[in-house]
Design a protein around this motif. Structure first.
Motif, mmCIF file in Angstrom:
data_model
loop_
_atom_site.group_PDB
_atom_site.id
_atom_site.type_symbol
_atom_site.label_atom_id
_atom_site.label_comp_id
_atom_site.label_asym_id
_atom_site.label_seq_id
_atom_site.Cartn_x
_atom_site.Cartn_y
_atom_site.Cartn_z
ATOM 1 N N PRO A 305 -31.442 -37.296 39.165
ATOM 2 C CA PRO A 305 -30.873 -36.128 39.358
ATOM 3 C C PRO A 305 -31.325 -35.509 40.931
ATOM 4 N N PRO A 306 -30.705 -35.160 41.689
ATOM 5 C CA PRO A 306 -31.261 -34.894 43.241
ATOM 6 C C PRO A 306 -31.922 -33.639 43.156
ATOM 7 N N ASP A 307 -31.696 -32.834 42.226
ATOM 8 C CA ASP A 307 -32.452 -31.368 42.282
ATOM 9 C C ASP A 307 -33.772 -31.575 41.391
ATOM 10 N N ILE A 308 -34.282 -32.635 41.167
ATOM 11 C CA ILE A 308 -35.544 -32.604 40.140
ATOM 12 C C ILE A 308 -36.772 -32.764 41.159
ATOM 13 N N GLN A 309 -37.480 -31.523 40.943
ATOM 14 C CA GLN A 309 -38.769 -31.721 41.797
ATOM 15 C C GLN A 309 -39.917 -31.773 40.901
ATOM 16 N N VAL A 310 -40.999 -32.348 41.452
ATOM 17 C CA VAL A 310 -42.195 -32.589 40.582
ATOM 18 C C VAL A 310 -43.361 -32.165 41.543
ATOM 19 N N LEU A 311 -44.523 -31.877 40.596
ATOM 20 C CA LEU A 311 -45.663 -31.408 41.448
ATOM 21 C C LEU A 311 -46.661 -32.665 41.325
ATOM 22 N N ALA A 312 -46.732 -33.472 42.454
ATOM 23 C CA ALA A 312 -47.423 -34.804 42.466
ATOM 24 C C ALA A 312 -48.044 -34.972 43.699
ATOM 25 N N ASP A 313 -49.067 -36.188 43.705
ATOM 26 C CA ASP A 313 -49.566 -36.723 44.755
ATOM 27 C C ASP A 313 -48.634 -37.920 45.227
ATOM 28 N N PRO A 314 -47.611 -37.957 46.155
ATOM 29 C CA PRO A 314 -46.785 -38.867 46.511
ATOM 30 C C PRO A 314 -47.094 -40.221 46.698
ATOM 31 N N ASP A 347 -39.101 -27.964 27.845
ATOM 32 C CA ASP A 347 -38.460 -26.752 28.197
ATOM 33 C C ASP A 347 -38.546 -26.595 29.764
ATOM 34 N N GLY A 348 -38.612 -27.843 30.546
ATOM 35 C CA GLY A 348 -38.292 -27.775 31.979
ATOM 36 C C GLY A 348 -39.850 -27.485 32.613
ATOM 37 N N SER A 349 -40.554 -27.712 31.680
ATOM 38 C CA SER A 349 -42.295 -27.523 32.399
ATOM 39 C C SER A 349 -42.685 -28.751 32.965
ATOM 40 N N ASP A 350 -42.217 -30.054 32.540
ATOM 41 C CA ASP A 350 -42.493 -31.312 32.836
ATOM 42 C C ASP A 350 -41.094 -32.020 33.291
ATOM 43 N N VAL A 351 -41.501 -33.289 33.626
ATOM 44 C CA VAL A 351 -40.366 -34.123 34.302
ATOM 45 C C VAL A 351 -40.683 -35.310 33.589
#
Length: 429
Positions: A305-314, A347-351
Protein backbone atom coordinates in the motif's frame (compact mmCIF):
# COMPACT_ATOMS: atom_id res chain seq x y z
CA UNK A 1 26.21 1.42 182.30
CA UNK A 2 26.97 -1.74 180.60
CA UNK A 3 24.05 -1.03 178.28
CA UNK A 4 25.55 2.27 177.46
CA UNK A 5 28.92 0.80 177.10
CA UNK A 6 27.55 -1.75 174.70
CA UNK A 7 25.71 0.94 172.82
CA UNK A 8 28.83 2.99 172.57
CA UNK A 9 30.76 0.09 171.32
CA UNK A 10 28.12 -0.63 168.64
CA UNK A 11 28.01 2.99 167.72
CA UNK A 12 31.72 3.08 167.33
CA UNK A 13 31.65 -0.01 165.14
CA UNK A 14 29.00 1.61 163.01
CA UNK A 15 30.98 4.79 162.83
CA UNK A 16 34.09 2.86 161.97
CA UNK A 17 32.26 1.06 159.16
CA UNK A 18 30.88 4.32 157.94
CA UNK A 19 34.27 5.85 157.95
CA UNK A 20 35.67 2.88 156.18
CA UNK A 21 32.94 3.15 153.47
CA UNK A 22 33.62 6.83 153.13
CA UNK A 23 37.23 6.08 152.66
CA UNK A 24 36.46 3.61 149.84
CA UNK A 25 34.30 6.21 148.15
CA UNK A 26 37.04 8.69 148.60
CA UNK A 27 39.55 6.25 147.16
CA UNK A 28 37.35 5.65 144.15
CA UNK A 29 36.83 9.32 143.74
CA UNK A 30 40.56 9.81 144.03
CA UNK A 31 41.27 7.18 141.44
CA UNK A 32 38.70 8.64 139.11
CA UNK A 33 39.92 12.11 139.62
CA UNK A 34 43.54 11.16 139.10
CA UNK A 35 43.17 8.63 136.23
CA UNK A 36 40.12 9.80 134.21
CA UNK A 37 42.15 11.62 131.48
CA UNK A 38 44.36 8.66 130.45
CA UNK A 39 41.32 6.37 130.13
CA UNK A 40 39.40 8.88 128.01
CA UNK A 41 42.48 9.47 125.91
CA UNK A 42 42.81 5.76 125.40
CA UNK A 43 39.18 5.36 124.44
CA UNK A 44 39.35 8.38 122.16
CA UNK A 45 42.55 7.13 120.55
CA UNK A 46 41.02 3.72 120.01
CA UNK A 47 37.96 5.32 118.44
CA UNK A 48 40.16 7.42 116.19
CA UNK A 49 42.13 4.35 115.10
CA UNK A 50 38.93 2.49 114.35
CA UNK A 51 37.54 5.44 112.39
CA UNK A 52 40.78 5.84 110.44
CA UNK A 53 40.84 2.13 109.69
CA UNK A 54 37.25 2.24 108.55
CA UNK A 55 37.97 5.26 106.37
CA UNK A 56 41.01 3.53 104.85
CA UNK A 57 39.07 0.38 104.19
CA UNK A 58 36.27 2.46 102.70
CA UNK A 59 38.77 4.28 100.46
CA UNK A 60 40.37 1.01 99.35
CA UNK A 61 36.98 -0.50 98.68
CA UNK A 62 35.85 2.58 96.77
CA UNK A 63 39.06 2.64 94.76
CA UNK A 64 38.73 -1.04 93.90
CA UNK A 65 35.08 -0.57 93.01
CA UNK A 66 35.94 2.37 90.76
CA UNK A 67 38.70 0.35 89.10
CA UNK A 68 36.33 -2.54 88.54
CA UNK A 69 33.67 -0.20 87.17
CA UNK A 70 36.24 1.36 84.83
CA UNK A 71 37.41 -2.07 83.73
CA UNK A 72 33.80 -3.14 83.26
CA UNK A 73 33.11 -0.02 81.18
CA UNK A 74 36.19 -0.73 79.04
CA UNK A 75 35.06 -4.32 78.56
CA UNK A 76 31.59 -3.14 77.59
CA UNK A 77 33.12 -0.68 75.11
CA UNK A 78 35.31 -3.43 73.65
CA UNK A 79 32.31 -5.76 73.49
CA UNK A 80 30.25 -3.05 71.75
CA UNK A 81 33.09 -2.45 69.29
CA UNK A 82 33.40 -6.18 68.61
CA UNK A 83 29.64 -6.44 68.17
CA UNK A 84 29.66 -3.51 65.77
CA UNK A 85 32.57 -5.04 63.87
CA UNK A 86 30.76 -8.37 63.76
CA UNK A 87 27.58 -6.69 62.51
CA UNK A 88 29.59 -4.75 59.91
CA UNK A 89 31.35 -7.93 58.78
CA UNK A 90 28.03 -9.76 58.65
CA UNK A 91 26.49 -6.96 56.62
CA UNK A 92 29.48 -6.94 54.26
CA UNK A 93 29.34 -10.73 53.88
CA UNK A 94 25.62 -10.62 53.28
CA UNK A 95 26.03 -7.83 50.73
CA UNK A 96 28.78 -9.67 48.89
CA UNK A 97 26.83 -12.91 48.74
CA UNK A 98 23.78 -11.05 47.45
CA UNK A 99 25.76 -9.05 44.89
CA UNK A 100 27.62 -11.98 43.37
CA UNK A 101 26.02 -14.09 40.67
CA UNK A 102 27.87 -17.12 42.02
CA UNK A 103 26.11 -19.50 44.35
CA UNK A 104 27.61 -19.64 47.87
CA UNK A 105 27.02 -22.63 50.16
CA UNK A 106 28.68 -23.17 53.53
CA UNK A 107 28.60 -26.54 55.28
CA UNK A 108 29.96 -27.57 58.67
CA UNK A 109 32.23 -30.47 59.60
CA UNK A 110 29.27 -32.86 59.37
CA UNK A 111 28.30 -31.79 55.88
CA UNK A 112 25.22 -29.92 57.11
CA UNK A 113 24.25 -26.66 55.47
CA UNK A 114 25.02 -23.53 57.48
CA UNK A 115 24.38 -20.83 54.88
CA UNK A 116 22.96 -20.59 51.35
CA UNK A 117 22.74 -17.35 49.36
CA UNK A 118 19.95 -16.53 46.92
CA UNK A 119 21.99 -17.43 43.85
CA UNK A 120 22.79 -20.89 45.22
CA UNK A 121 19.17 -21.31 46.25
CA UNK A 122 18.12 -20.68 42.65
CA UNK A 123 20.85 -22.87 41.14
CA UNK A 124 20.21 -25.80 43.48
CA UNK A 125 16.45 -25.49 43.41
CA UNK A 126 16.27 -24.92 47.19
CA UNK A 127 13.02 -23.32 48.28
CA UNK A 128 12.20 -23.04 51.99
CA UNK A 129 14.56 -25.70 53.30
CA UNK A 130 17.97 -24.20 54.03
CA UNK A 131 19.16 -26.51 56.77
CA UNK A 132 20.02 -30.18 56.82
CA UNK A 133 22.52 -32.29 54.95
CA UNK A 134 23.86 -31.14 51.61
CA UNK A 135 23.57 -34.72 50.38
CA UNK A 136 19.79 -34.61 50.61
CA UNK A 137 19.41 -31.45 48.54
CA UNK A 138 19.22 -31.18 44.75
CA UNK A 139 22.41 -32.61 43.29
CA UNK A 140 23.92 -32.85 46.76
CA UNK A 141 25.47 -36.20 45.92
CA UNK A 142 27.60 -34.51 43.27
CA UNK A 143 29.39 -32.51 45.98
CA UNK A 144 30.18 -35.36 48.37
CA UNK A 145 33.63 -36.23 47.05
CA UNK A 146 34.64 -32.59 46.87
CA UNK A 147 33.46 -31.84 50.41
CA UNK A 148 35.13 -34.94 51.84
CA UNK A 149 38.39 -34.07 50.14
CA UNK A 150 38.45 -30.58 51.63
CA UNK A 151 37.42 -31.77 55.10
CA UNK A 152 40.17 -34.39 55.13
CA UNK A 153 42.98 -32.33 53.60
CA UNK A 154 42.03 -28.87 54.80
CA UNK A 155 44.08 -27.17 52.10
CA UNK A 156 44.02 -26.47 48.41
CA UNK A 157 41.10 -25.33 46.31
CA UNK A 158 39.80 -28.34 44.44
CA UNK A 159 37.12 -27.86 41.80
CA UNK A 160 34.95 -29.95 39.55
CA UNK A 161 32.48 -29.50 36.71
CA UNK A 162 28.88 -30.58 37.16
CA UNK A 163 26.42 -31.00 34.30
CA UNK A 164 22.72 -30.90 35.18
CA UNK A 165 19.89 -30.78 32.64
CA UNK A 166 21.89 -29.10 29.86
CA UNK A 167 23.36 -26.65 32.38
CA UNK A 168 27.02 -26.73 33.34
CA UNK A 169 28.47 -25.49 36.63
CA UNK A 170 31.99 -25.02 37.91
CA UNK A 171 32.18 -25.79 41.65
CA UNK A 172 35.13 -24.69 43.82
CA UNK A 173 35.64 -25.65 47.46
CA UNK A 174 37.64 -23.91 50.21
CA UNK A 175 38.21 -25.03 53.80
CA UNK A 176 37.09 -22.59 56.52
CA UNK A 177 37.57 -22.75 60.30
CA UNK A 178 40.20 -24.59 62.36
CA UNK A 179 41.07 -28.28 62.34
CA UNK A 180 38.73 -29.08 65.25
CA UNK A 181 35.71 -27.48 63.65
CA UNK A 182 36.47 -27.29 59.95
CA UNK A 183 33.81 -26.38 57.41
CA UNK A 184 33.67 -26.02 53.65
CA UNK A 185 32.71 -23.04 51.51
CA UNK A 186 31.39 -23.98 48.06
CA UNK A 187 31.23 -21.48 45.18
CA UNK A 188 29.05 -22.42 42.20
CA UNK A 189 29.48 -20.63 38.88
CA UNK A 190 27.26 -21.39 35.91
CA UNK A 191 29.43 -21.76 32.81
CA UNK A 192 26.70 -22.90 30.43
CA UNK A 193 26.85 -19.71 28.39
CA UNK A 194 30.66 -19.71 28.36
CA UNK A 195 30.70 -23.24 27.05
CA UNK A 196 28.04 -22.39 24.50
CA UNK A 197 30.10 -19.41 23.35
CA UNK A 198 33.17 -21.64 23.21
CA UNK A 199 31.33 -24.13 21.04
CA UNK A 200 29.96 -21.30 18.90
CA UNK A 201 33.47 -19.92 18.44
CA UNK A 202 34.84 -23.32 17.44
CA UNK A 203 31.91 -23.89 15.10
CA UNK A 204 32.36 -20.40 13.67
CA UNK A 205 36.04 -21.03 12.94
CA UNK A 206 35.20 -24.43 11.43
CA UNK A 207 32.42 -22.92 9.30
CA UNK A 208 34.61 -20.07 8.15
CA UNK A 209 37.32 -22.53 7.20
CA UNK A 210 34.81 -24.68 5.35
CA UNK A 211 33.19 -21.76 3.53
CA UNK A 212 36.54 -20.31 2.51
CA UNK A 213 37.97 -23.66 1.50
CA UNK A 214 35.35 -24.27 -1.18
CA UNK A 215 35.84 -21.11 -3.32
CA UNK A 216 39.59 -21.12 -2.73
CA UNK A 217 39.84 -24.74 -3.84
CA UNK A 218 37.64 -23.99 -6.86
CA UNK A 219 39.81 -21.04 -7.81
CA UNK A 220 42.93 -23.15 -7.40
CA UNK A 221 41.55 -25.88 -9.67
CA UNK A 222 40.36 -23.36 -12.26
CA UNK A 223 43.75 -21.63 -12.23
CA UNK A 224 45.54 -24.96 -12.68
CA UNK A 225 43.25 -25.72 -15.65
CA UNK A 226 44.36 -22.56 -17.41
CA UNK A 227 46.95 -23.66 -19.95
CA UNK A 228 47.86 -22.85 -23.51
CA UNK A 229 45.24 -25.18 -24.89
CA UNK A 230 42.50 -23.53 -22.86
CA UNK A 231 43.74 -20.09 -23.81
CA UNK A 232 43.33 -21.00 -27.47
CA UNK A 233 39.72 -22.16 -26.86
CA UNK A 234 37.78 -18.93 -26.56
CA UNK A 235 34.50 -20.50 -25.42
CA UNK A 236 36.18 -22.70 -22.77
CA UNK A 237 38.25 -19.76 -21.55
CA UNK A 238 35.17 -17.59 -21.12
CA UNK A 239 33.42 -20.38 -19.23
CA UNK A 240 36.38 -20.80 -16.87
CA UNK A 241 36.61 -17.06 -16.33
CA UNK A 242 32.89 -16.88 -15.51
CA UNK A 243 33.33 -19.62 -12.94
CA UNK A 244 36.32 -17.85 -11.45
CA UNK A 245 34.37 -14.60 -11.25
CA UNK A 246 31.53 -16.45 -9.49
CA UNK A 247 33.93 -17.83 -6.87
CA UNK A 248 35.54 -14.43 -6.39
CA UNK A 249 32.08 -12.89 -5.96
CA UNK A 250 31.31 -15.56 -3.38
CA UNK A 251 34.50 -14.75 -1.47
CA UNK A 252 33.66 -11.04 -1.57
CA UNK A 253 30.12 -11.70 -0.39
CA UNK A 254 31.41 -13.86 2.43
CA UNK A 255 33.93 -11.29 3.64
CA UNK A 256 31.41 -8.44 3.33
CA UNK A 257 28.76 -10.33 5.27
CA UNK A 258 31.26 -11.35 7.94
CA UNK A 259 32.22 -7.72 8.37
CA UNK A 260 28.57 -6.63 8.49
CA UNK A 261 27.73 -9.30 11.06
CA UNK A 262 30.73 -8.39 13.21
CA UNK A 263 29.80 -4.70 13.17
CA UNK A 264 26.15 -5.39 13.96
CA UNK A 265 26.88 -7.79 16.83
CA UNK A 266 29.46 -5.46 18.35
CA UNK A 267 27.11 -2.50 18.21
CA UNK A 268 29.45 -0.57 15.90
CA UNK A 269 26.80 -0.33 13.16
CA UNK A 270 24.35 2.19 14.66
CA UNK A 271 20.76 2.19 13.42
CA UNK A 272 19.62 5.61 12.20
CA UNK A 273 15.82 5.63 12.21
CA UNK A 274 13.89 7.85 9.79
CA UNK A 275 10.35 7.82 8.47
CA UNK A 276 10.25 6.19 5.07
CA UNK A 277 7.56 4.71 2.82
CA UNK A 278 7.56 0.92 2.82
CA UNK A 279 6.97 0.83 -0.94
CA UNK A 280 10.16 2.81 -1.60
CA UNK A 281 12.22 0.45 0.54
CA UNK A 282 10.87 -2.62 -1.26
CA UNK A 283 11.26 -1.24 -4.78
CA UNK A 284 14.85 -0.13 -4.14
CA UNK A 285 15.73 -3.56 -2.71
CA UNK A 286 14.11 -5.48 -5.60
CA UNK A 287 15.69 -3.49 -8.41
CA UNK A 288 19.04 -5.36 -8.53
CA UNK A 289 17.26 -8.73 -8.11
CA UNK A 290 14.93 -8.48 -11.08
CA UNK A 291 17.51 -9.76 -13.62
CA UNK A 292 17.90 -12.92 -11.52
CA UNK A 293 14.12 -13.38 -11.48
CA UNK A 294 13.90 -12.87 -15.24
CA UNK A 295 16.62 -15.46 -15.92
CA UNK A 296 14.63 -18.05 -13.99
CA UNK A 297 11.31 -16.80 -15.32
CA UNK A 298 10.07 -16.17 -11.80
CA UNK A 299 7.30 -13.67 -11.28
CA UNK A 300 8.57 -11.09 -8.79
CA UNK A 301 5.74 -8.91 -7.48
CA UNK A 302 5.33 -6.39 -4.65
CA UNK A 303 1.94 -5.53 -3.16
CA UNK A 304 2.67 -2.61 -0.85
CA UNK A 305 0.00 0.00 0.00
CA UNK A 306 1.41 3.42 -0.96
CA UNK A 307 0.50 5.06 2.36
CA UNK A 308 2.38 2.71 4.70
CA UNK A 309 5.29 4.36 6.44
CA UNK A 310 7.84 2.74 8.73
CA UNK A 311 10.48 4.01 11.14
CA UNK A 312 13.66 2.38 9.89
CA UNK A 313 17.24 2.68 8.72
CA UNK A 314 16.68 2.51 4.94
CA UNK A 315 20.06 1.02 4.04
CA UNK A 316 19.83 -1.70 6.70
CA UNK A 317 16.22 -2.66 5.90
CA UNK A 318 16.95 -2.77 2.16
CA UNK A 319 19.63 -5.32 3.00
CA UNK A 320 17.08 -7.39 4.95
CA UNK A 321 14.57 -7.32 2.09
CA UNK A 322 17.31 -8.12 -0.41
CA UNK A 323 18.61 -11.10 1.58
CA UNK A 324 15.17 -12.60 2.11
CA UNK A 325 14.10 -12.07 -1.49
CA UNK A 326 17.39 -13.42 -2.84
CA UNK A 327 16.87 -16.62 -0.81
CA UNK A 328 13.31 -16.90 -2.11
CA UNK A 329 14.49 -16.58 -5.72
CA UNK A 330 17.32 -19.02 -5.13
CA UNK A 331 15.11 -21.81 -3.84
CA UNK A 332 12.15 -21.24 -6.16
CA UNK A 333 12.09 -23.34 -9.37
CA UNK A 334 11.73 -21.77 -12.77
CA UNK A 335 8.24 -20.52 -13.50
CA UNK A 336 7.46 -19.92 -9.83
CA UNK A 337 6.60 -16.69 -8.06
CA UNK A 338 7.87 -14.50 -5.24
CA UNK A 339 5.50 -11.92 -3.75
CA UNK A 340 6.13 -9.22 -1.15
CA UNK A 341 3.34 -7.87 1.10
CA UNK A 342 3.17 -5.19 3.78
CA UNK A 343 0.30 -4.62 6.23
CA UNK A 344 -0.32 -2.84 9.50
CA UNK A 345 -0.37 -4.95 12.67
CA UNK A 346 -0.62 -4.53 16.44
CA UNK A 347 -3.33 -1.87 16.11
CA UNK A 348 -1.26 0.12 13.66
CA UNK A 349 1.82 0.47 15.87
CA UNK A 350 3.86 -1.89 13.66
CA UNK A 351 4.12 -2.89 10.02
CA UNK A 352 4.46 -6.53 9.02
CA UNK A 353 6.40 -7.47 5.88
CA UNK A 354 6.00 -10.87 4.21
CA UNK A 355 8.13 -12.44 1.46
CA UNK A 356 6.24 -15.43 0.06
CA UNK A 357 7.61 -17.91 -2.49
CA UNK A 358 6.52 -21.10 -4.22
CA UNK A 359 9.85 -22.81 -3.73
CA UNK A 360 11.03 -26.10 -2.24
CA UNK A 361 10.14 -25.15 1.34
CA UNK A 362 11.98 -25.79 4.59
CA UNK A 363 11.67 -28.93 6.73
CA UNK A 364 9.91 -28.29 10.02
CA UNK A 365 12.88 -29.53 12.05
CA UNK A 366 15.09 -26.81 10.52
CA UNK A 367 12.78 -23.82 10.97
CA UNK A 368 14.08 -23.02 14.46
CA UNK A 369 17.70 -22.92 13.28
CA UNK A 370 17.63 -21.16 9.92
CA UNK A 371 18.63 -17.82 11.48
CA UNK A 372 21.85 -19.24 12.95
CA UNK A 373 25.14 -18.26 11.39
CA UNK A 374 26.29 -20.61 8.61
CA UNK A 375 23.29 -22.87 9.05
CA UNK A 376 22.12 -24.33 5.76
CA UNK A 377 19.08 -26.53 5.36
CA UNK A 378 20.48 -28.70 2.59
CA UNK A 379 24.19 -28.31 1.96
CA UNK A 380 24.35 -31.15 -0.54
CA UNK A 381 21.69 -29.54 -2.73
CA UNK A 382 23.43 -26.17 -2.75
CA UNK A 383 26.75 -27.77 -3.62
CA UNK A 384 25.28 -29.41 -6.72
CA UNK A 385 23.99 -26.06 -7.92
CA UNK A 386 27.05 -23.87 -8.01
CA UNK A 387 25.33 -20.57 -8.59
CA UNK A 388 22.86 -21.21 -5.78
CA UNK A 389 25.52 -21.59 -3.16
CA UNK A 390 25.33 -19.11 -0.27
CA UNK A 391 27.33 -18.14 2.77
CA UNK A 392 24.73 -19.02 5.41
CA UNK A 393 25.04 -15.55 6.92
CA UNK A 394 22.23 -13.64 5.18
CA UNK A 395 19.44 -14.73 7.55
CA UNK A 396 21.62 -14.16 10.62
CA UNK A 397 22.33 -10.61 9.45
CA UNK A 398 18.63 -10.01 8.72
CA UNK A 399 17.70 -11.21 12.23
CA UNK A 400 20.19 -8.87 13.92
CA UNK A 401 19.04 -5.87 11.87
CA UNK A 402 15.34 -6.44 12.48
CA UNK A 403 15.83 -6.97 16.21
CA UNK A 404 17.97 -3.82 16.37
CA UNK A 405 14.88 -1.98 15.07
CA UNK A 406 12.80 -3.48 17.86
CA UNK A 407 11.03 -5.86 15.49
CA UNK A 408 10.69 -9.64 15.14
CA UNK A 409 11.51 -12.03 12.33
CA UNK A 410 10.25 -15.57 11.74
CA UNK A 411 9.39 -18.04 8.99
CA UNK A 412 6.59 -20.41 8.09
CA UNK A 413 7.02 -23.17 5.56
CA UNK A 414 5.61 -26.40 4.21
CA UNK A 415 8.21 -28.59 2.55
CA UNK A 416 7.56 -28.78 -1.19
CA UNK A 417 5.01 -25.96 -1.15
CA UNK A 418 7.08 -22.87 -0.45
CA UNK A 419 8.01 -20.58 2.43
CA UNK A 420 7.00 -17.21 3.85
CA UNK A 421 9.39 -15.04 5.80
CA UNK A 422 7.92 -12.36 8.07
CA UNK A 423 9.44 -9.42 9.90
CA UNK A 424 8.00 -6.39 11.67
CA UNK A 425 9.10 -2.76 11.93
CA UNK A 426 7.72 0.12 14.00
CA UNK A 427 5.16 2.19 12.13
CA UNK A 428 6.15 5.67 11.06
CA UNK A 429 2.68 7.09 11.62
Amino acid sequence: MKRCAGWDTGFQDSATRLETRDWGLQAIQFLISNFQFPILDFLFGAAVVVIVALLYLTWRLTRRTNAQELEHAELEAQLAALEQERASSQELWSGLTRATSDGIVRVDENGSIVYVNDAARALLGIRDHTKGSLRHLAWGYDFDSLVRQVLSEGSGRPSQTIVKDERTFQVRAVAVGDADKRGVLLALTEVTELQRLGRARREFVANISHELRTPVTSLQLLAETMNQEVLNDRALLNDLLDKMRAQVDLLKQLTDELMDLALIESGQAPIKLVEVFAGDLVMDALLPLRPQAERKQIKLDAQIPPDIQVLADPQAIRKVISNLTHNALKFTPEGGSVTLHATWCNDGSDVEFAIQDTGVGIPEKDLSRIFERFYKVDRARTRTQGELRGTGLGLAIAKHIVEAHGGKIWAESVQGKGSTFYFTLPSGE
